[in-house]
Every structure is written in structure tokens, then in C-alpha cells.
Design a protein around this motif. Structure first.
Motif, PDB file in Angstrom:
ATOM      1  N   LEU A 187      62.780  65.623 -32.138  1.00 32.72           N
ATOM      2  CA  LEU A 187      64.218  65.906 -32.020  1.00 32.72           C
ATOM      3  C   LEU A 187      64.705  65.649 -30.596  1.00 32.72           C
ATOM      4  O   LEU A 187      65.738  64.988 -30.400  1.00 32.72           O
ATOM      5  CB  LEU A 187      64.490  67.350 -32.441  1.00 32.72           C
ATOM      6  N   VAL A 188      64.007  66.169 -29.599  1.00 29.89           N
ATOM      7  CA  VAL A 188      64.476  65.974 -28.221  1.00 29.89           C
ATOM      8  C   VAL A 188      64.391  64.504 -27.819  1.00 29.89           C
ATOM      9  O   VAL A 188      65.199  64.026 -27.015  1.00 29.89           O
ATOM     10  CB  VAL A 188      63.720  66.871 -27.218  1.00 29.89           C
ATOM     11  N   SER A 189      63.431  63.769 -28.395  1.00 27.19           N
ATOM     12  CA  SER A 189      63.331  62.330 -28.137  1.00 27.19           C
ATOM     13  C   SER A 189      64.523  61.598 -28.735  1.00 27.19           C
ATOM     14  O   SER A 189      65.013  60.618 -28.163  1.00 27.19           O
ATOM     15  CB  SER A 189      62.022  61.778 -28.707  1.00 27.19           C
ATOM     16  N   ALA A 190      65.002  62.064 -29.879  1.00 26.16           N
ATOM     17  CA  ALA A 190      66.202  61.480 -30.477  1.00 26.16           C
ATOM     18  C   ALA A 190      67.436  61.797 -29.643  1.00 26.16           C
ATOM     19  O   ALA A 190      68.343  60.970 -29.500  1.00 26.16           O
ATOM     20  CB  ALA A 190      66.381  62.014 -31.904  1.00 26.16           C
ATOM     21  N   PHE A 191      67.455  62.991 -29.045  1.00 27.89           N
ATOM     22  CA  PHE A 191      68.640  63.458 -28.328  1.00 27.89           C
ATOM     23  C   PHE A 191      68.802  62.788 -26.963  1.00 27.89           C
ATOM     24  O   PHE A 191      69.887  62.298 -26.616  1.00 27.89           O
ATOM     25  CB  PHE A 191      68.566  64.980 -28.154  1.00 27.89           C
ATOM     26  N   ALA A 192      67.739  62.777 -26.179  1.00 27.04           N
ATOM     27  CA  ALA A 192      67.827  62.262 -24.810  1.00 27.04           C
ATOM     28  C   ALA A 192      67.166  60.901 -24.636  1.00 27.04           C
ATOM     29  O   ALA A 192      67.233  60.325 -23.543  1.00 27.04           O
ATOM     30  CB  ALA A 192      67.213  63.268 -23.845  1.00 27.04           C
TER      31      ALA A 192
ATOM     32  N   THR B 176      62.762  58.412 -22.099  1.00 31.89           N
ATOM     33  CA  THR B 176      63.183  59.439 -21.146  1.00 31.89           C
ATOM     34  C   THR B 176      62.386  60.720 -21.337  1.00 31.89           C
ATOM     35  O   THR B 176      61.915  61.336 -20.368  1.00 31.89           O
ATOM     36  CB  THR B 176      64.688  59.745 -21.303  1.00 31.89           C
ATOM     37  N   MET B 177      62.200  61.137 -22.585  1.00 32.11           N
ATOM     38  CA  MET B 177      61.493  62.391 -22.829  1.00 32.11           C
ATOM     39  C   MET B 177      59.994  62.256 -22.594  1.00 32.11           C
ATOM     40  O   MET B 177      59.353  63.218 -22.141  1.00 32.11           O
ATOM     41  CB  MET B 177      61.774  62.895 -24.245  1.00 32.11           C
ATOM     42  N   LYS B 178      59.415  61.094 -22.833  1.00 33.56           N
ATOM     43  CA  LYS B 178      58.007  60.892 -22.479  1.00 33.56           C
ATOM     44  C   LYS B 178      57.837  61.057 -20.970  1.00 33.56           C
ATOM     45  O   LYS B 178      56.899  61.705 -20.495  1.00 33.56           O
ATOM     46  CB  LYS B 178      57.543  59.516 -22.935  1.00 33.56           C
ATOM     47  N   SER B 179      58.756  60.484 -20.206  1.00 39.91           N
ATOM     48  CA  SER B 179      58.703  60.607 -18.745  1.00 39.91           C
ATOM     49  C   SER B 179      58.963  62.045 -18.298  1.00 39.91           C
ATOM     50  O   SER B 179      58.319  62.553 -17.375  1.00 39.91           O
ATOM     51  CB  SER B 179      59.723  59.670 -18.093  1.00 39.91           C
ATOM     52  N   ALA B 180      59.927  62.704 -18.951  1.00 39.91           N
ATOM     53  CA  ALA B 180      60.253  64.076 -18.594  1.00 39.91           C
ATOM     54  C   ALA B 180      59.072  65.010 -18.831  1.00 39.91           C
ATOM     55  O   ALA B 180      58.766  65.880 -17.995  1.00 39.91           O
ATOM     56  CB  ALA B 180      61.466  64.552 -19.389  1.00 39.91           C
TER      57      ALA B 180
ATOM     58  N   THR C 117      64.970  62.562 -35.991  1.00 39.24           N
ATOM     59  CA  THR C 117      64.045  61.683 -35.292  1.00 39.24           C
ATOM     60  C   THR C 117      64.838  60.587 -34.589  1.00 39.24           C
ATOM     61  O   THR C 117      66.034  60.408 -34.863  1.00 39.24           O
ATOM     62  CB  THR C 117      63.040  61.054 -36.279  1.00 39.24           C
ATOM     63  N   PRO C 118      64.205  59.862 -33.651  1.00 43.50           N
ATOM     64  CA  PRO C 118      64.935  58.791 -32.959  1.00 43.50           C
ATOM     65  C   PRO C 118      65.629  57.848 -33.933  1.00 43.50           C
ATOM     66  O   PRO C 118      65.061  57.449 -34.955  1.00 43.50           O
ATOM     67  CB  PRO C 118      63.832  58.096 -32.171  1.00 43.50           C
ATOM     68  N   GLY C 119      66.874  57.525 -33.605  1.00 41.19           N
ATOM     69  CA  GLY C 119      67.720  56.730 -34.486  1.00 41.19           C
ATOM     70  C   GLY C 119      68.817  57.555 -35.115  1.00 41.19           C
ATOM     71  O   GLY C 119      69.818  57.003 -35.593  1.00 41.19           O
ATOM     72  N   TYR C 120      68.648  58.884 -35.113  1.00 41.12           N
ATOM     73  CA  TYR C 120      69.676  59.780 -35.645  1.00 41.12           C
ATOM     74  C   TYR C 120      70.910  59.734 -34.735  1.00 41.12           C
ATOM     75  O   TYR C 120      70.790  59.728 -33.513  1.00 41.12           O
ATOM     76  CB  TYR C 120      69.136  61.202 -35.712  1.00 41.12           C
ATOM     77  N   ARG C 121      72.092  59.700 -35.316  1.00 32.45           N
ATOM     78  CA  ARG C 121      73.341  59.721 -34.551  1.00 32.45           C
ATOM     79  C   ARG C 121      73.924  61.133 -34.591  1.00 32.45           C
ATOM     80  O   ARG C 121      74.327  61.614 -35.646  1.00 32.45           O
ATOM     81  CB  ARG C 121      74.338  58.697 -35.100  1.00 32.45           C
ATOM     82  N   PHE C 122      73.942  61.762 -33.442  1.00 35.31           N
ATOM     83  CA  PHE C 122      74.412  63.140 -33.348  1.00 35.31           C
ATOM     84  C   PHE C 122      75.912  63.199 -33.567  1.00 35.31           C
ATOM     85  O   PHE C 122      76.666  62.354 -33.087  1.00 35.31           O
ATOM     86  CB  PHE C 122      74.003  63.739 -32.004  1.00 35.31           C
TER      87      PHE C 122
ATOM     88  N   LEU D 262      71.773  70.064 -24.784  1.00 33.92           N
ATOM     89  CA  LEU D 262      70.798  70.928 -25.444  1.00 33.92           C
ATOM     90  C   LEU D 262      69.919  71.609 -24.398  1.00 33.92           C
ATOM     91  O   LEU D 262      69.327  70.944 -23.553  1.00 33.92           O
ATOM     92  CB  LEU D 262      69.919  70.112 -26.401  1.00 33.92           C
ATOM     93  N   MET D 263      69.843  72.925 -24.465  1.00 34.86           N
ATOM     94  CA  MET D 263      68.888  73.688 -23.664  1.00 34.86           C
ATOM     95  C   MET D 263      67.732  74.070 -24.572  1.00 34.86           C
ATOM     96  O   MET D 263      67.937  74.695 -25.623  1.00 34.86           O
ATOM     97  CB  MET D 263      69.547  74.937 -23.082  1.00 34.86           C
ATOM     98  N   THR D 264      66.522  73.710 -24.182  1.00 31.26           N
ATOM     99  CA  THR D 264      65.378  73.952 -25.054  1.00 31.26           C
ATOM    100  C   THR D 264      64.098  74.036 -24.240  1.00 31.26           C
ATOM    101  O   THR D 264      63.998  73.450 -23.161  1.00 31.26           O
ATOM    102  CB  THR D 264      65.265  72.840 -26.125  1.00 31.26           C
ATOM    103  N   ASN D 265      63.114  74.759 -24.760  1.00 34.18           N
ATOM    104  CA  ASN D 265      61.818  74.851 -24.102  1.00 34.18           C
ATOM    105  C   ASN D 265      61.011  73.578 -24.341  1.00 34.18           C
ATOM    106  O   ASN D 265      61.476  72.646 -25.009  1.00 34.18           O
ATOM    107  CB  ASN D 265      61.057  76.079 -24.607  1.00 34.18           C
TER     108      ASN D 265
END
Length: 362
Positions: free
Chosen positions: A323-328, A332-336, A298-303, A309-312
Motif C-alpha cells: 500500500l505505501v509503495s502504491a501511495f508514495a 521511493t519506498m524501497k529507498s525510504a 497495490t502499485p498502479g492503484y489511483r487514489f 499518509l502517516m503510518t508506521n
């Protein structure tokens, strides 16, 4: 974090019921959180132009099995009961964890006969005893068959468990046995396909090879838990279901060498990412790894090790959208996703894809 922060409205028209044809003609939303142009609309076959020689793609080579079983429960003194079970994790040569319906009406010790109308399959009857019950309809089934004999019986009487958002709109058919499998699937055991990989074709592999992009494989057997919505109000209250995975010593060594030489690790699918993050130490080094992982990102995770990441496109309120919100980046992901919905991108397992570059750590 509050789960409702990850909610969004998705029109039914954006949900894909069939994949793009050819597979690599699907749309690809490229998301670069730290770039001047954050979003760009592309096609999957454009993927090589966003990578560089020395980068490495990591694929999940799990193979979907016909893990959806229909049967009849028999119990002395009680009427027969139709039972549907989705296998999601093998526990022993003769035992599987499954999600069963109607779970509340089943009891430990119940016998269930699976097959066509409860009849014997070509290899004999596929019978099981309900050995244990968990939460949310999860049960443990111990079959009368074991090992390869059980595998063959499941292949004979089971069917592909399409995601519920597809199954609710149309029945499974012969096309799905091909469409819902990556071209490189080889390790049997998944209940759901690693869907980002469904976009790859031999032609796209050839283009990636020509561009000097390495290709490596790991195995994570995707479980039925991937379909389950997050019912908790807060992410800290959600329990992830475990999935079995494997990273070979050779793959760990090769990917460490990629990083050491300045290349990037690009995971094809959230399953590959979750497995590599489970196999990486805090300094980002990858190690040979096998076992069950229930990593919840979740957001806050340090990769630790994954760069791209390629994902649907994922379900509202799902662990994968988290997960994708944590990554990018959450905003940004809400807008995407808002952009993808407005522009008619196709969502979920048979839908379009995205290429996410990791947001720099603050």
C-alpha cells in the motif's frame, strides 16, 4: 505484481518491543516523492510544521478488545485439546470469525470452553461451538452468550493479542493494556491497534489545534488478518480478509468541505486510508459508508481522496508495504525503508513513524 518485489531484510534490532516515551518523541521519516529533498528525519511532535491551516487529520477511533482466547476443546471419544483463538470479525450478536490453532485438528460441531484453564469465568462459562471452517485456520464460533453478556465475558477471560513479532519475544504485560491503545479509542471491536495513532498525545493534539488543523474520526475495526503474511507468489492471488468500518454522514460532509476549500486530507494509519478510499466515489467525493471492506491497494492503484499518509514501518512482503509503495512510489519506498533501517528507525506496531506525501499521478 510479484510478491518478492516487496521483500527486504530487517535486522531484529530494528523491531520495537516497547513504544517511545513520551509517545510523540518517536522518530518521523518525512517522504516527499516529488520534492528535491525526498527524505528528511524528524520527530513526531514536529508534525504540525508539515501541515497547514485548513488541512484535516483523519483518525481511526476503533478500540482494541482482548480478543485472544485460550480454551479447551471437548469432543466425545477424543482427548481434550488446548485451543487458541483470535477473534477478528463479529458476524452476529453471538458469533465471531476467528483464527484458531490448531485449526486442522478442529471439526465442525466441536465445543470449546474458553477461560482460565477452561474454568467458568465470573459471568458463567464462556462456551462456543465451532460452526464453520475456512482456509488458513479461520473458523466461525457461535457462543452460548450473546450481545453485551458475550462482550463482558470476552473482556473477563480474553487478553490483548500482541502482534506475533512482539509476542514471540516477550509476554503481554500490564503496560500493554495502555500502550497498545490510542488515547482517542472509543469504538470497541478491533483485534489490532491502528498503530500510527499510538504516537499522539494531548500535547500534540493541542499543537495541531493551534495550527488550525482539523480533526475527524472514522471507525475501522482492525482484524487479525493484518498480521498474516502474503503467501501467494503474485499479488493477484492474495485474498484480503474483510474488516468492518463506518464513515458518518457528518464526517463525509466535513472532509468534502476540506477538499473544496483547498485543504488536504491526512490519514493517520493505513486503516483510515483504506476506509476513506472504500467510501469515496471515482471523482474523489466521500459518502457516508458502513459495511465490510477488503480493498487491496497495490502499485498502479489511483487514489481517490487521500493526500498524505502517516503510518508506521511495515512487514516485508505485507499488504501494507504494498500500500505505501502504491501511495508514495515503489522505488521511493524501497529507498525510504533502506534509509530507515540504516539509520536505526524502530519498526512495526511500537516503532517509529513516517509521513508520506502522495506521489503525483503520471
Amino acid at each position: 505484481m510479484r510478491v518478492d518485489l516487496f521483500d527486504f531484510d530487517l535486522p531484529d534490532d530494528n523491531i520495537a518491543l516497547r513504544p517511545a516515551n513520551p509517545r510523540d518523541s518517536a522518530r518521523l521519516l518525512v517522504v516527499k516523492p516529488d520534492a528535491e529533498t525526498i527524505l528528511s528525519d524528524q520527530i513526531v511532535r514536529d508534525l504540525p510544521s508539515f501541515l497547514k491551516s485548513g488541512d484535516a487529520l483523519v483518525f481511526n477511533d476503533t478500540k482494541v478488545i482482548p480478543a485472544q482466547l485460550e480454551g479447551v476443546r471437548s469432543r466425545e471419544g477424543a482427548p481434550d485439546l488446548a485451543v487458541s483463538a483470535t477473534l477478528h470479525m463479529r458476524m452476529a450478536p453471538d458469533s465471531w470469525k476467528a483464527f484458531a490453532k490448531p485449526g486442522k485438528r478442529l471439526k465442525i460441531g466441536d465445543r470449546i470452553r474458553f477461560g482460565h484453564s477452561g474454568e467458568a469465568c465470573a459471568l458463567g462459562t464462556l462456551d462456543a461451538v465451532l460452526e464453520d471452517k475456512g482456509e488458513g485456520g479461520e473458523v466461525t464460533l457461535r457462543f452460548d452468550l450473546s450481545g453485551p453478556a458475550l462482550d463482558e465475558a470476552i473482556m473477563a477471560v480474553g487478553h490483548i493479542p500482541l502482534p506475533p513479532y512482539i509476542a514471540a519475544k516477550r509476554p503481554e504485560d500490564e503496560r500493554d493494556s495502555q500502550d497498545y491503545q490510542t488515547i482517542y479509542a472509543r469504538e470497541e471491536g478491533a483485534v489490532a491497534a491502528p498503530t500510527a495513532g499510538l504516537h499522539f498525545t494531548p500535547e500534540l493534539f493541542a499543537a495541531l489545534d493551534a495550527a488550525g488543523i482539523e480533526r475527524h474520526f472514522v471507525t475501522l475495526h482492525v482484524g487479525a488478518g493484518t498480521f498474516l503474511p502474503v503467501k501467494a507468489d503474485d499479488t493477484t492471488e492474495h485474498k484480503m480478509h474483510s474488516e468492518i468500518g463506518y464513515v458518518s454522514p457528518e464526517t463525509a460532509y466535513a472532509l468534502n468541505a476540506v477538499k473544496a476549500s483547498g485543504g488536504r486530507i491526512i490519514c493517520v494509519g493505513t486503516t483510515s486510508l483504506r476506509l476513506l478510499e472504500s467510501a469515496a466515489s471515482k471523482d474523489g467525493a466521500l459518502h457516508a459508508w458502513s459495511g465490510a471492506t477488503d480493498i487491496f491497494i497495490t502499485p498502479g492503484y489511483r487514489f481517490r481522496t487521500v493526500d498524505v499518509l502517516m503510518t508506521n514501518f511495515h512487514l516485508p512482503r505485507s499488504t501494507l508495504f504494498m500500500l505505501v509503495s502504491a501511495f508514495a512510489g515503489y522505488e521511493t519506498m524501497k529507498s525510504a525503508y533502506a534509509h530507515a533501517i540504516a539509520c536505526g528507525y524502530r519498526f512495526y506496531s511500537y516503532g517509529d513513524s513516517s509521513l508520506l506525501f502522495r506521489k503525483s499521478d503520471p
